[in-house]
Design a protein around this motif. Structure first.
Motif, PDB file in Angstrom:
ATOM      1  N   LEU A  13       0.791  -1.230   0.000  1.00  0.00           N
ATOM      2  CA  LEU A  13       0.000   0.000   0.000  1.00  0.00           C
ATOM      3  C   LEU A  13       0.823   1.280   0.000  1.00  0.00           C
ATOM      4  N   PRO A  14       1.741   1.495   0.940  1.00  0.00           N
ATOM      5  CA  PRO A  14       2.439   2.787   0.941  1.00  0.00           C
ATOM      6  C   PRO A  14       3.450   2.936  -0.178  1.00  0.00           C
ATOM      7  N   PHE A  15       3.755   1.850  -0.877  1.00  0.00           N
ATOM      8  CA  PHE A  15       4.751   1.929  -1.937  1.00  0.00           C
ATOM      9  C   PHE A  15       4.167   2.360  -3.273  1.00  0.00           C
ATOM     10  N   LEU A  16       3.160   1.640  -3.732  1.00  0.00           N
ATOM     11  CA  LEU A  16       2.674   1.813  -5.086  1.00  0.00           C
ATOM     12  C   LEU A  16       1.617   2.882  -5.225  1.00  0.00           C
ATOM     13  N   SER A 106       8.047   8.015  -0.132  1.00  0.00           N
ATOM     14  CA  SER A 106       8.399   6.785  -0.831  1.00  0.00           C
ATOM     15  C   SER A 106       8.813   7.131  -2.252  1.00  0.00           C
ATOM     16  N   GLY A 107       9.494   6.212  -2.903  1.00  0.00           N
ATOM     17  CA  GLY A 107       9.961   6.455  -4.265  1.00  0.00           C
ATOM     18  C   GLY A 107       9.689   5.268  -5.161  1.00  0.00           C
ATOM     19  N   LEU A 108       9.499   5.555  -6.430  1.00  0.00           N
ATOM     20  CA  LEU A 108       9.292   4.514  -7.433  1.00  0.00           C
ATOM     21  C   LEU A 108      10.315   4.724  -8.538  1.00  0.00           C
ATOM     22  N   TYR A 109      11.130   3.693  -8.815  1.00  0.00           N
ATOM     23  CA  TYR A 109      12.230   3.813  -9.771  1.00  0.00           C
ATOM     24  C   TYR A 109      12.146   2.633 -10.748  1.00  0.00           C
ATOM     25  N   LEU A 110      11.836   2.937 -12.007  1.00  0.00           N
ATOM     26  CA  LEU A 110      11.540   1.884 -12.973  1.00  0.00           C
ATOM     27  C   LEU A 110      12.407   1.981 -14.220  1.00  0.00           C
ATOM     28  N   PHE A 111      12.796   0.825 -14.735  1.00  0.00           N
ATOM     29  CA  PHE A 111      13.413   0.690 -16.050  1.00  0.00           C
ATOM     30  C   PHE A 111      12.297   0.276 -17.008  1.00  0.00           C
ATOM     31  N   LEU A 112      12.142   1.008 -18.131  1.00  0.00           N
ATOM     32  CA  LEU A 112      10.966   0.840 -18.986  1.00  0.00           C
ATOM     33  C   LEU A 112      11.371   0.630 -20.450  1.00  0.00           C
ATOM     34  N   ALA A 133      11.511   7.979 -12.583  1.00  0.00           N
ATOM     35  CA  ALA A 133      11.850   8.199 -11.179  1.00  0.00           C
ATOM     36  C   ALA A 133      10.762   9.078 -10.593  1.00  0.00           C
ATOM     37  N   LEU A 134      10.111   8.605  -9.522  1.00  0.00           N
ATOM     38  CA  LEU A 134       8.974   9.316  -8.943  1.00  0.00           C
ATOM     39  C   LEU A 134       9.098   9.332  -7.430  1.00  0.00           C
ATOM     40  N   LEU A 135       9.024  10.523  -6.833  1.00  0.00           N
ATOM     41  CA  LEU A 135       9.073  10.686  -5.383  1.00  0.00           C
ATOM     42  C   LEU A 135       7.693  11.088  -4.892  1.00  0.00           C
ATOM     43  N   LYS A 136       7.136  10.324  -3.935  1.00  0.00           N
ATOM     44  CA  LYS A 136       5.756  10.526  -3.495  1.00  0.00           C
ATOM     45  C   LYS A 136       5.698  10.855  -2.008  1.00  0.00           C
ATOM     46  N   TYR A 137       4.764  11.737  -1.683  1.00  0.00           N
ATOM     47  CA  TYR A 137       4.539  12.138  -0.297  1.00  0.00           C
ATOM     48  C   TYR A 137       3.117  11.777   0.103  1.00  0.00           C
ATOM     49  N   LYS A 138       2.977  10.998   1.159  1.00  0.00           N
ATOM     50  CA  LYS A 138       1.674  10.606   1.679  1.00  0.00           C
ATOM     51  C   LYS A 138       1.395  11.435   2.926  1.00  0.00           C
ATOM     52  N   ARG A 139       0.537  12.442   2.770  1.00  0.00           N
ATOM     53  CA  ARG A 139       0.247  13.336   3.891  1.00  0.00           C
ATOM     54  C   ARG A 139      -0.592  12.641   4.964  1.00  0.00           C
ATOM     55  N   ASN A 140      -1.627  11.926   4.527  1.00  0.00           N
ATOM     56  CA  ASN A 140      -2.469  11.156   5.442  1.00  0.00           C
ATOM     57  C   ASN A 140      -3.155  10.055   4.645  1.00  0.00           C
ATOM     58  N   GLU A 141      -4.127   9.393   5.248  1.00  0.00           N
ATOM     59  CA  GLU A 141      -4.771   8.276   4.584  1.00  0.00           C
ATOM     60  C   GLU A 141      -5.599   8.696   3.377  1.00  0.00           C
ATOM     61  N   ASN A 142      -5.916   9.983   3.282  1.00  0.00           N
ATOM     62  CA  ASN A 142      -6.806  10.430   2.214  1.00  0.00           C
ATOM     63  C   ASN A 142      -6.143  11.317   1.160  1.00  0.00           C
ATOM     64  N   PHE A 143      -4.894  11.682   1.360  1.00  0.00           N
ATOM     65  CA  PHE A 143      -4.299  12.660   0.464  1.00  0.00           C
ATOM     66  C   PHE A 143      -2.808  12.399   0.272  1.00  0.00           C
ATOM     67  N   GLY A 144      -2.367  12.524  -0.977  1.00  0.00           N
ATOM     68  CA  GLY A 144      -0.955  12.367  -1.284  1.00  0.00           C
ATOM     69  C   GLY A 144      -0.632  12.976  -2.642  1.00  0.00           C
ATOM     70  N   TYR A 145       0.659  13.229  -2.896  1.00  0.00           N
ATOM     71  CA  TYR A 145       1.078  13.788  -4.176  1.00  0.00           C
ATOM     72  C   TYR A 145       2.519  13.383  -4.452  1.00  0.00           C
ATOM     73  N   GLY A 146       2.968  13.642  -5.666  1.00  0.00           N
ATOM     74  CA  GLY A 146       4.325  13.255  -6.019  1.00  0.00           C
ATOM     75  C   GLY A 146       4.846  14.025  -7.224  1.00  0.00           C
ATOM     76  N   LEU A 147       6.177  13.998  -7.385  1.00  0.00           N
ATOM     77  CA  LEU A 147       6.855  14.630  -8.510  1.00  0.00           C
ATOM     78  C   LEU A 147       7.856  13.637  -9.090  1.00  0.00           C
ATOM     79  N   GLY A 148       7.976  13.649 -10.412  1.00  0.00           N
ATOM     80  CA  GLY A 148       8.897  12.712 -11.020  1.00  0.00           C
ATOM     81  C   GLY A 148       9.290  13.121 -12.422  1.00  0.00           C
ATOM     82  N   LEU A 149      10.050  12.246 -13.067  1.00  0.00           N
ATOM     83  CA  LEU A 149      10.549  12.505 -14.413  1.00  0.00           C
ATOM     84  C   LEU A 149      10.575  11.199 -15.192  1.00  0.00           C
TER      85      LEU A 149
END
Length: 303
Positions: A13-16, A106-112, A133-149
């Motif tokens: 859950l907190p990863f993907l 959390s972060g997501l790092y993929l070879f595509l 490469a995507l860096l995500k911030y989970k503020r609480n159970e209902n809200f989150g955002y992220g930035l990546g390239l």
């Protein structure tokens, strides 16, 4: 053993996701546009699309999850008024890691890598390499955002896309916003436990080498935007989601000589673009699409 498997699944859950309590492990959809007429021609054509996506996360430990998967998509359309239907295919592989950096980050790092062409005489020249490469911030159970390239090689050169993600789920779980821009966005509302209505946006961008008389001489650059409204019905204890979509599709297919490339593309900005366009097919059409999703609900596991 079953309890341990469930505990490991819940670690996903907190990863993907930014905050949502589910994972879409498999999806398949088919769409068809209305017929339209080529410019300066009486020939009619339509666009058929097919896409399927499989995601297989493998829990390594409480900090790392291996992310694997495959996506296959295809277009069937007539690129030229005097030609038969062209079939464009893309098979995208995913391999990488999701890393839990802290309680909120959390972060997501993929070879595509992908193989994209008309799949006639496929060779290593049809293979393109990319990564995310995507860096995500989970503020609480209902809200989150992220930035990546995201970056990928294409038939026309190098493409780079900045990514912004956003997720919101209302406390009563009836209203949801999920965005992975500029690729897709979804806003939906629950009418009943099994029925939802929503609107979504899906952006496509790809390139495909074409074979003419057994020779690779051209490539297609495709950019499409689909705007849809949908009705969703859940079956089999809400594990299977069935969607019927009706929307509007903006399609652009441009054909160029295979040896002509640009220096760099960032979103819609093209640098060093001195290519000679051989043909351009722009069409705005009504789109009807059917979609099925297999969803693993982590909130039920938690309970």
């Amino acid at each position: 053993m079953k309890k341990k498997i469930i505990q490991l699944l819940f670690l996903i859950l907190p990863f993907l996701c930014s905050a949502q309590e589910y994972i879409d492990l498999f999806s398949v959809n088919y769409g068809k546009s209305q017929e339209k007429t080529f410019e300066d021609s009486s020939v009619n054509t339509s666009i058929s699309t097919f896409q399927t996506n499989l995601t297989l996360p493998v829990v390594l430990n409480e900090k790392y999850i291996a992310v694997t998967g495959v996506n296959f998509s295809s277009y069937s359309l007539q690129l030229f008024p005097d030609s038969n239907n062209n079939h464009l295919y893309s098979t995208n592989l995913r391999a990488g890691l999701s890393v839990k950096h802290s309680e909120h980050w959390s972060g997501l790092y993929l070879f595509l890598p992908k193989v994209a062409s008309d799949y006639i005489n496929v060779s290593n020249k049809d293979i393109y390499l990319g990564g995310l490469a995507l860096l995500k911030y989970k503020r609480n159970e209902n809200f989150g955002y992220g930035l990546g390239l995201y970056g990928s090689s294409e038939a026309y050169g190098m493409s780079v896309v900045p990514i912004i993600t956003f997720y919101y789920h209302s406390p009563d779980k009836r209203f949801e916003i999920n965005a992975f821009m500029p690729n897709d966005a979804d806003i939906n509302y629950s009418l009943t436990d099994k029925t939802r209505i929503g609107v979504d946006f899906l952006g496509h961008g790809n390139s495909y080498k074409l074979t003419t008389d057994n020779i690779r001489s051209n490539y297609v650059e495709n950019n499409s935007l689909d705007f849809s409204s949908y009705v969703q019905r859940s079956i089999l204890d809400n594990k299977i989601l069935l969607r019927l979509k009706l929307g509007y599709s903006l399609n652009e297919f441009r054909v160029y000589p295979i040896d002509q490339k640009l220096d760099l593309q960032i979103l819609a900005l093209k640098f060093g673009d001195n290519r000679t366009r051989l043909f351009e097919d722009k069409s705005n059409t009504i789109l009807l699409k059917m979609e099925a999703i297999y969803r693993f609900d982590l909130s039920k596991v938690k309970k």
